[in-house]
Motif scaffolding. Structure first.
Motif, PDB file in Angstrom:
ATOM      1  N   SER A   1       0.843  -1.191   0.000  1.00 48.13           N
ATOM      2  CA  SER A   1       0.000   0.000   0.000  1.00 48.13           C
ATOM      3  C   SER A   1       0.883   1.246   0.000  1.00 48.13           C
ATOM      4  CB  SER A   1      -0.910   0.014   1.224  1.00 48.13           C
ATOM      5  OG  SER A   1      -0.137   0.052   2.423  1.00 48.13           O
ATOM      6  N   SER A   2       0.271   2.388  -0.311  1.00 47.19           N
ATOM      7  CA  SER A   2       1.016   3.635  -0.432  1.00 47.19           C
ATOM      8  C   SER A   2       0.238   4.771   0.218  1.00 47.19           C
ATOM      9  CB  SER A   2       1.259   3.961  -1.913  1.00 47.19           C
ATOM     10  OG  SER A   2       1.791   5.265  -2.069  1.00 47.19           O
ATOM     11  N   GLY A   3       0.941   5.636   0.945  1.00 47.32           N
ATOM     12  CA  GLY A   3       0.309   6.804   1.544  1.00 47.32           C
ATOM     13  C   GLY A   3       1.224   7.460   2.544  1.00 47.32           C
ATOM     14  N   GLY A   4       1.135   8.776   2.677  1.00 44.44           N
ATOM     15  CA  GLY A   4       2.056   9.519   3.518  1.00 44.44           C
ATOM     16  C   GLY A   4       1.711   9.499   4.994  1.00 44.44           C
ATOM     17  N   LEU A   5       2.582  10.116   5.778  1.00 45.76           N
ATOM     18  CA  LEU A   5       2.417  10.260   7.216  1.00 45.76           C
ATOM     19  C   LEU A   5       2.301  11.742   7.535  1.00 45.76           C
ATOM     20  CD1 LEU A   5       2.535   9.293  10.196  1.00 45.76           C
ATOM     21  CD2 LEU A   5       5.031   9.455  10.019  1.00 45.76           C
ATOM     22  N   ARG A   6       1.211  12.121   8.204  1.00 46.43           N
ATOM     23  CA  ARG A   6       1.031  13.513   8.599  1.00 46.43           C
ATOM     24  C   ARG A   6       1.162  13.670  10.106  1.00 46.43           C
ATOM     25  NH1 ARG A   6      -4.637  15.942   7.270  1.00 46.43           N
ATOM     26  NH2 ARG A   6      -3.680  15.777   5.221  1.00 46.43           N
ATOM     27  N   MET A   7       1.505  14.881  10.517  1.00 45.68           N
ATOM     28  CA  MET A   7       1.567  15.201  11.942  1.00 45.68           C
ATOM     29  C   MET A   7       0.891  16.547  12.145  1.00 45.68           C
ATOM     30  SD  MET A   7       4.874  15.756  14.477  1.00 45.68           S
ATOM     31  CE  MET A   7       5.250  14.033  14.796  1.00 45.68           C
ATOM     32  N   ARG A   8      -0.165  16.547  12.937  1.00 44.38           N
ATOM     33  CA  ARG A   8      -0.829  17.804  13.266  1.00 44.38           C
ATOM     34  C   ARG A   8      -1.624  17.628  14.554  1.00 44.38           C
ATOM     35  NH1 ARG A   8      -6.104  18.940  12.799  1.00 44.38           N
ATOM     36  NH2 ARG A   8      -7.491  17.327  11.984  1.00 44.38           N
ATOM     37  N   GLU A   9      -1.756  18.705  15.284  1.00 44.03           N
ATOM     38  CA  GLU A   9      -2.578  18.705  16.480  1.00 44.03           C
ATOM     39  C   GLU A   9      -4.022  18.406  16.085  1.00 44.03           C
ATOM     40  OE1 GLU A   9      -2.818  18.953  20.547  1.00 44.03           O
ATOM     41  OE2 GLU A   9      -1.060  19.841  19.586  1.00 44.03           O
ATOM     42  N   GLY A  10      -4.630  17.414  16.729  1.00 44.88           N
ATOM     43  CA  GLY A  10      -6.022  17.088  16.452  1.00 44.88           C
ATOM     44  C   GLY A  10      -6.222  16.005  15.413  1.00 44.88           C
ATOM     45  N   CYS A  11      -5.160  15.472  14.853  1.00 49.65           N
ATOM     46  CA  CYS A  11      -5.298  14.391  13.882  1.00 49.65           C
ATOM     47  C   CYS A  11      -6.031  13.220  14.538  1.00 49.65           C
ATOM     48  CB  CYS A  11      -3.926  13.947  13.396  1.00 49.65           C
ATOM     49  SG  CYS A  11      -3.953  12.714  12.072  1.00 49.65           S
TER      50      CYS A  11
ATOM     51  N   GLY B   1      -0.953   8.904  10.672  1.00 48.93           N
ATOM     52  CA  GLY B   1      -1.167  10.213  11.279  1.00 48.93           C
ATOM     53  C   GLY B   1      -0.728  10.222  12.736  1.00 48.93           C
ATOM     54  N   ILE B   2      -0.229  11.371  13.183  1.00 49.06           N
ATOM     55  CA  ILE B   2       0.181  11.541  14.572  1.00 49.06           C
ATOM     56  C   ILE B   2      -0.477  12.806  15.109  1.00 49.06           C
ATOM     57  CG2 ILE B   2       2.108  11.871  16.164  1.00 49.06           C
ATOM     58  CD1 ILE B   2       3.930  10.527  14.096  1.00 49.06           C
ATOM     59  N   ASP B   3      -1.154  12.676  16.235  1.00 48.85           N
ATOM     60  CA  ASP B   3      -1.822  13.804  16.865  1.00 48.85           C
ATOM     61  C   ASP B   3      -0.813  14.581  17.706  1.00 48.85           C
ATOM     62  OD1 ASP B   3      -3.419  15.604  18.156  1.00 48.85           O
ATOM     63  OD2 ASP B   3      -4.623  14.121  19.247  1.00 48.85           O
ATOM     64  N   CYS B   4      -0.106  15.505  17.030  1.00 51.46           N
ATOM     65  CA  CYS B   4       0.925  16.290  17.712  1.00 51.46           C
ATOM     66  C   CYS B   4       1.261  17.499  16.849  1.00 51.46           C
ATOM     67  CB  CYS B   4       2.178  15.441  17.937  1.00 51.46           C
ATOM     68  SG  CYS B   4       3.522  16.295  18.790  1.00 51.46           S
ATOM     69  N   ASP B   5       1.454  18.636  17.441  1.00 46.85           N
ATOM     70  CA  ASP B   5       1.899  19.827  16.723  1.00 46.85           C
ATOM     71  C   ASP B   5       3.352  19.611  16.305  1.00 46.85           C
ATOM     72  OD1 ASP B   5       2.803  22.336  15.881  1.00 46.85           O
ATOM     73  OD2 ASP B   5       1.694  23.409  17.425  1.00 46.85           O
ATOM     74  N   PRO B   6       3.655  19.680  15.005  1.00 45.59           N
ATOM     75  CA  PRO B   6       5.039  19.441  14.584  1.00 45.59           C
ATOM     76  C   PRO B   6       6.031  20.463  15.127  1.00 45.59           C
ATOM     77  CG  PRO B   6       3.709  20.275  12.766  1.00 45.59           C
ATOM     78  CD  PRO B   6       2.761  19.944  13.870  1.00 45.59           C
ATOM     79  N   ARG B   7       5.533  21.597  15.629  1.00 42.81           N
ATOM     80  CA  ARG B   7       6.412  22.601  16.227  1.00 42.81           C
ATOM     81  C   ARG B   7       6.727  22.306  17.693  1.00 42.81           C
ATOM     82  NH1 ARG B   7       2.943  24.981  12.727  1.00 42.81           N
ATOM     83  NH2 ARG B   7       3.765  26.460  11.188  1.00 42.81           N
ATOM     84  N   ASP B   8       6.031  21.356  18.272  1.00 42.45           N
ATOM     85  CA  ASP B   8       6.267  20.973  19.664  1.00 42.45           C
ATOM     86  C   ASP B   8       7.700  20.452  19.806  1.00 42.45           C
ATOM     87  OD1 ASP B   8       6.388  19.485  22.129  1.00 42.45           O
ATOM     88  OD2 ASP B   8       4.208  19.355  22.113  1.00 42.45           O
ATOM     89  N   PRO B   9       8.448  20.893  20.794  1.00 46.52           N
ATOM     90  CA  PRO B   9       9.825  20.403  20.976  1.00 46.52           C
ATOM     91  C   PRO B   9       9.907  18.884  21.120  1.00 46.52           C
ATOM     92  CG  PRO B   9       9.446  22.335  22.340  1.00 46.52           C
ATOM     93  CD  PRO B   9       8.117  21.955  21.764  1.00 46.52           C
ATOM     94  N   ALA B  10       8.814  18.264  21.561  1.00 46.20           N
ATOM     95  CA  ALA B  10       8.817  16.810  21.740  1.00 46.20           C
ATOM     96  C   ALA B  10       8.437  16.062  20.464  1.00 46.20           C
ATOM     97  CB  ALA B  10       7.842  16.419  22.859  1.00 46.20           C
ATOM     98  N   ALA B  11       8.092  16.798  19.388  1.00 50.48           N
ATOM     99  CA  ALA B  11       7.519  16.165  18.198  1.00 50.48           C
ATOM    100  C   ALA B  11       8.465  15.160  17.541  1.00 50.48           C
ATOM    101  CB  ALA B  11       7.108  17.236  17.187  1.00 50.48           C
ATOM    102  N   TYR B  12       9.741  15.491  17.453  1.00 54.16           N
ATOM    103  CA  TYR B  12      10.662  14.582  16.770  1.00 54.16           C
ATOM    104  C   TYR B  12      10.776  13.248  17.510  1.00 54.16           C
ATOM    105  CZ  TYR B  12      14.760  12.644  14.481  1.00 54.16           C
ATOM    106  OH  TYR B  12      15.620  11.809  13.806  1.00 54.16           O
ATOM    107  N   GLY B  13      10.844  13.296  18.815  1.00 48.62           N
ATOM    108  CA  GLY B  13      10.893  12.059  19.592  1.00 48.62           C
ATOM    109  C   GLY B  13       9.643  11.225  19.405  1.00 48.62           C
ATOM    110  N   VAL B  14       8.483  11.895  19.355  1.00 48.07           N
ATOM    111  CA  VAL B  14       7.227  11.187  19.109  1.00 48.07           C
ATOM    112  C   VAL B  14       7.266  10.510  17.740  1.00 48.07           C
ATOM    113  CG1 VAL B  14       4.738  11.459  18.790  1.00 48.07           C
ATOM    114  CG2 VAL B  14       5.896  12.731  20.596  1.00 48.07           C
TER     115      VAL B  14
END
Length: 393
Positions: free
Chosen positions: A30-40, A77-90
């Motif tokens: 299958s094919s499809g991207g990964l998004r990260m945003r608050e509220g996903c 999808g990841i429910d997290c603001d990509p600007r959050d300092p913890a986002a990369y670890g998540v």
């Protein structure tokens, strides 16, 4: 139809949640991207995965010379603001958790909130060989294919990577096809763009270079507007990694307006290129544009689209409009095109124009919306794909 795989992941460090939905597999992949945003949400990711199945089907043709053949649809999808300092670890921990799926059934890349460079870095830290390694067994020459794609990602045109430009080229070509069918000249046609990130920025460049004027651009700080047309190249050069423009580059005649001012911009074309669910039944009343071109995934809610159609406003749907990005990956990997910008743009323009023309013709003949026509085209191709390649539902 229920998806084949639907899972929810909880991060043990932050409590953030992530999701993976595999709508279906074709040839086991299958094919499809990964998004990260608050509220996903899981519902959002499920809808996006279904949309990817249709995007793959829409670019299927039985040309014996074509090497690219479709995959199933999926989305993360990841429910997290990509600007959050913890986002990369998540992100890294999410990729570690879903690593078995990426290794076997899910090919993935960047989407909203994430860049491909960041995804690749996190994937390496999570122990993955590649974010598309599930497709490697289907390649005739894996080494050559991976080199071709890597070379393509290294191509830049006037400061923007080919991977971004391919998608924007597809969005722009869909809009230009609609103008051509309506007999509307490019010169004098005005555009408002929500989001100047990967898709919105590249789309704005192609439309301006075709002769249109981008009169409004919105980012997280607000809307930048100029009735005579913005200096798009200056704005692109002044973006940060999230598509936010440094206001220091604005000219004396450029105005700063509220963030939602792009909706009511005096323009013929609106390009929502940022987030899902941007246009709802309430704010659609502010729109006076003739066309809405969905560069983002699912930016127009269904009830809003009905109201817009009743007012004579046409929505060109994401399932067609932004499908060029995904198709470009596979055209390049499978060898239908090489790692060359001119070749990529020419192939994208031919494919997107043909697909948009077909969709609009079907919509006109059936007295229906372009979205309904696109879904019907995809639905007609899915059984052909299943018959030829097999799939699991």
């Amino acid at each position: 139809m229920s998806p084949l795989i639907s899972l929810t992941w909880s991060d043990h460090v932050t409590g953030r949640e992530g999701y993976l939905v595999v709508d279906r597999l074709v040839r086991g992949v299958s094919s499809g991207g990964l998004r990260m945003r608050e509220g996903c949400s899981l519902d959002e990711v499920t809808g996006l995965a279904r949309g990817m199945t249709m995007k793959e089907a829409l670019h299927y043709n039985d040309d014996p010379s074509a090497r690219y053949i479709p995959l199933g649809g999926a989305k993360g999808g990841i429910d997290c603001d990509p600007r959050d300092p913890a986002a990369y670890g998540v992100l890294v921990r999410y990729l570690r958790a879903v690593r078995p799926y990426i290794e076997t059934v899910w090919t993935m890349g960047e989407d909203l909130g994430l860049s491909q460079d960041l995804v690749d870095r996190a994937a390496a830290e999570a122990g993955l060989v590649s974010t598309i390694q599930a497709i490697h067994p289907l390649l005739d020459d894996e080494t050559a294919a991976r080199r071709r794609l890597a070379d393509a990602f290294a191509v830049h045109v006037d400061g923007i990577g080919l991977d971004e430009l391919a998608g924007g080229c597809g969005v722009a070509e869909s809009a230009l096809t609609a103008l051509d069918r309506a007999g509307v000249p490019y010169e004098g046609t005005r555009v408002a763009v929500q989001g100047l990130g990967t898709m919105g920025g590249a789309t704005a460049r192609f439309l301006v270079r075709a002769g249109l004027a981008v009169v409004a651009v919105a980012d997280v700080k607000g809307t930048i507007a100029c009735p005579e047309g913005l200096d798009v190249e200056s704005l692109l050069a002044a973006r940060d990694e999230f598509g936010t423009v440094d206001r220091a580059v604005l000219r004396p005649g450029d105005r700063e307006l509220p963030g939602d001012a792009w909706l009511s911009a005096d323009a013929e074309i609106l390009v929502p290129a940022a987030v899902s669910y941007a246009i709802d039944a309430t704010n659609q009343a502010r729109i006076t544009a003739r066309w809405i071109v969905e560069a983002a995934n699912m930016p127009v809610l269904a009830d809003a689209e009905e109201l817009l159609a009743a007012r004579g406003i046409t929505v060109l749907p994401d399932v067609v409009v932004n499908s060029g990005t995904n198709a470009w990956w596979w055209w390049t990997l499978f060898g239908d095109i090489g790692p060359d910008a001119d070749e990529a743009f020419a192939h994208t323009r031919r494919s997107m124009r043909a697909l948009t023309e077909l969709m609009l013709e079907r919509a006109e003949a059936g007295r229906t919306t372009p979205r309904a026509a696109a879904h019907a085209i995809a639905a007609g191709r899915l059984p052909l794909i299943a018959e030829r390649f097999g799939h699991y539902r």
